[in-house]
Design a protein around this motif. Structure first.
Motif, PDB file in Angstrom:
ATOM      1  N   PHE A  84      -2.986   7.330  -5.915  1.00 49.75           N
ATOM      2  CA  PHE A  84      -2.075   7.534  -4.787  1.00 49.75           C
ATOM      3  C   PHE A  84      -2.778   8.044  -3.530  1.00 49.75           C
ATOM      4  O   PHE A  84      -2.441   7.617  -2.429  1.00 49.75           O
ATOM      5  CB  PHE A  84      -0.922   8.450  -5.179  1.00 49.75           C
ATOM      6  N   PRO A  85      -3.765   8.955  -3.648  1.00 53.66           N
ATOM      7  CA  PRO A  85      -4.481   9.366  -2.424  1.00 53.66           C
ATOM      8  C   PRO A  85      -5.182   8.188  -1.732  1.00 53.66           C
ATOM      9  O   PRO A  85      -5.227   8.118  -0.502  1.00 53.66           O
ATOM     10  CB  PRO A  85      -5.503  10.395  -2.931  1.00 53.66           C
TER      11      PRO A  85
ATOM     12  N   LEU B 138       0.800  -1.218   0.000  1.00 53.58           N
ATOM     13  CA  LEU B 138       0.000   0.000   0.000  1.00 53.58           C
ATOM     14  C   LEU B 138       0.837   1.273   0.000  1.00 53.58           C
ATOM     15  O   LEU B 138       0.438   2.284  -0.562  1.00 53.58           O
ATOM     16  CB  LEU B 138      -0.930   0.028   1.226  1.00 53.58           C
ATOM     17  N   SER B 139       2.000   1.213   0.648  1.00 51.12           N
ATOM     18  CA  SER B 139       2.758   2.444   0.886  1.00 51.12           C
ATOM     19  C   SER B 139       4.063   2.558   0.110  1.00 51.12           C
ATOM     20  O   SER B 139       4.623   3.642   0.013  1.00 51.12           O
ATOM     21  CB  SER B 139       3.055   2.586   2.383  1.00 51.12           C
ATOM     22  N   GLY B 140       4.573   1.458  -0.429  1.00 52.57           N
ATOM     23  CA  GLY B 140       5.854   1.518  -1.125  1.00 52.57           C
ATOM     24  C   GLY B 140       6.996   1.549  -0.139  1.00 52.57           C
ATOM     25  O   GLY B 140       6.905   1.008   0.959  1.00 52.57           O
TER      26      GLY B 140
ATOM     27  N   ILE C 244       0.800   9.385   6.738  1.00 53.87           N
ATOM     28  CA  ILE C 244       0.128  10.549   6.139  1.00 53.87           C
ATOM     29  C   ILE C 244       1.113  11.394   5.332  1.00 53.87           C
ATOM     30  O   ILE C 244       0.822  11.819   4.221  1.00 53.87           O
ATOM     31  CB  ILE C 244      -0.542  11.419   7.226  1.00 53.87           C
ATOM     32  N   VAL C 245       2.294  11.597   5.883  1.00 47.84           N
ATOM     33  CA  VAL C 245       3.261  12.501   5.243  1.00 47.84           C
ATOM     34  C   VAL C 245       3.983  11.846   4.069  1.00 47.84           C
ATOM     35  O   VAL C 245       4.164  12.477   3.026  1.00 47.84           O
ATOM     36  CB  VAL C 245       4.292  13.008   6.286  1.00 47.84           C
ATOM     37  N   PHE C 246       4.375  10.593   4.190  1.00 46.54           N
ATOM     38  CA  PHE C 246       5.298  10.011   3.211  1.00 46.54           C
ATOM     39  C   PHE C 246       4.719   8.952   2.275  1.00 46.54           C
ATOM     40  O   PHE C 246       5.354   8.615   1.276  1.00 46.54           O
ATOM     41  CB  PHE C 246       6.516   9.425   3.925  1.00 46.54           C
ATOM     42  N   SER C 247       3.564   8.389   2.588  1.00 45.59           N
ATOM     43  CA  SER C 247       3.064   7.338   1.700  1.00 45.59           C
ATOM     44  C   SER C 247       2.220   7.941   0.577  1.00 45.59           C
ATOM     45  O   SER C 247       1.616   8.993   0.778  1.00 45.59           O
ATOM     46  CB  SER C 247       2.248   6.305   2.474  1.00 45.59           C
ATOM     47  N   PRO C 248       2.174   7.344  -0.588  1.00 41.23           N
ATOM     48  CA  PRO C 248       3.059   6.273  -1.014  1.00 41.23           C
ATOM     49  C   PRO C 248       4.422   6.818  -1.430  1.00 41.23           C
ATOM     50  O   PRO C 248       4.527   7.956  -1.879  1.00 41.23           O
ATOM     51  CB  PRO C 248       2.332   5.670  -2.206  1.00 41.23           C
TER      52      PRO C 248
ATOM     53  N   ILE D 171       0.413   1.014 -10.532  1.00 41.86           N
ATOM     54  CA  ILE D 171      -0.708   1.790 -10.021  1.00 41.86           C
ATOM     55  C   ILE D 171      -0.589   3.224 -10.541  1.00 41.86           C
ATOM     56  O   ILE D 171       0.466   3.843 -10.441  1.00 41.86           O
ATOM     57  CB  ILE D 171      -0.736   1.762  -8.482  1.00 41.86           C
ATOM     58  N   LYS D 172      -1.684   3.720 -11.088  1.00 44.75           N
ATOM     59  CA  LYS D 172      -1.682   5.075 -11.644  1.00 44.75           C
ATOM     60  C   LYS D 172      -1.653   6.106 -10.531  1.00 44.75           C
ATOM     61  O   LYS D 172      -2.178   5.883  -9.437  1.00 44.75           O
ATOM     62  CB  LYS D 172      -2.915   5.275 -12.526  1.00 44.75           C
TER      63      LYS D 172
END
Length: 180
Positions: A134-135, A70-72, A116-120, A129-130
């Motif tokens: 990302f939101p 989910l976050s990379g 909240i700050v860094f993902s993804p 994933i387009k």
């Protein structure tokens, strides 16, 4: 080592099925990822049997993998380094003892803030994933780590912290011997 084995397997597959649409390089990449993942799981589970933390190791493996998707996050450049670091990390995280409810709460707050700050982060390098989604990934990552406010698991709090820390891009410039 992993690259060599993956290449040999990929070449063998392509020789047996030359009409397969995937190139040798694509097959090699997929096989290397499979070998990495399976080796990490195998070594981690064997180590967890030795340390009597089997359930905790499964918790770490599953929760880390889901949040990672989910976050990379940062990837090591070497397959062997990834196996070693990941296996040691899983075993260390599975040994997380009782941290106390207050400390778990603090870790959960830190995890939510980092998500909240860094993902993804660097997700475009590991999926198709387009950007318009990302939101949703950010929201999903944040919700996943926030679930631990209800669960209160020290293992989850620690695991999520390690994964959330891989989201942070350090301002290191590329130069010989240093990766970005």
């Amino acid at each position: 080592m992993i690259d060599t084995l993956s290449l040999k397997i990929a070449v063998g597959i392509k020789a047996k099925v030359p009409e397969h649409p995937a190139s040798v390089n694509v097959l090699k990449f997929a096989i290397a990822a499979l070998i990495n993942g399976l080796t990490i799981i195998l070594f981690s589970l064997i180590g967890s049997l030795v340390t009597d933390t089997f359930i905790e190791a499964i918790t770490v493996l599953v929760s880390f993998a889901i949040l990672r998707q989910l976050s990379g996050g940062y990837h090591l450049k070497s397959g062997v380094a990834c196996i070693v670091v990941s296996t040691v990390g899983v075993l260390a995280l599975s040994l997380t003892g009782d941290l106390g409810a207050e400390f778990v709460f603090i870790l959960n707050v830190i995890n939510v803030i980092l998500a909240i700050v860094f993902s993804p982060s660097d997700i475009e390098k590991q999926s198709r994933i387009k950007k318009k989604y990302f939101p949703f990934l950010k929201l999903s990552s944040t919700m996943l780590v926030a679930i631990n406010f209800a669960i209160g698991s020290p293992v989850l709090a620690s695991t999520f912290l390690v994964q959330c820390l891989t989201l942070i891009k350090l301002p290191i410039r590329e130069r010989k011997g240093v990766v970005k």
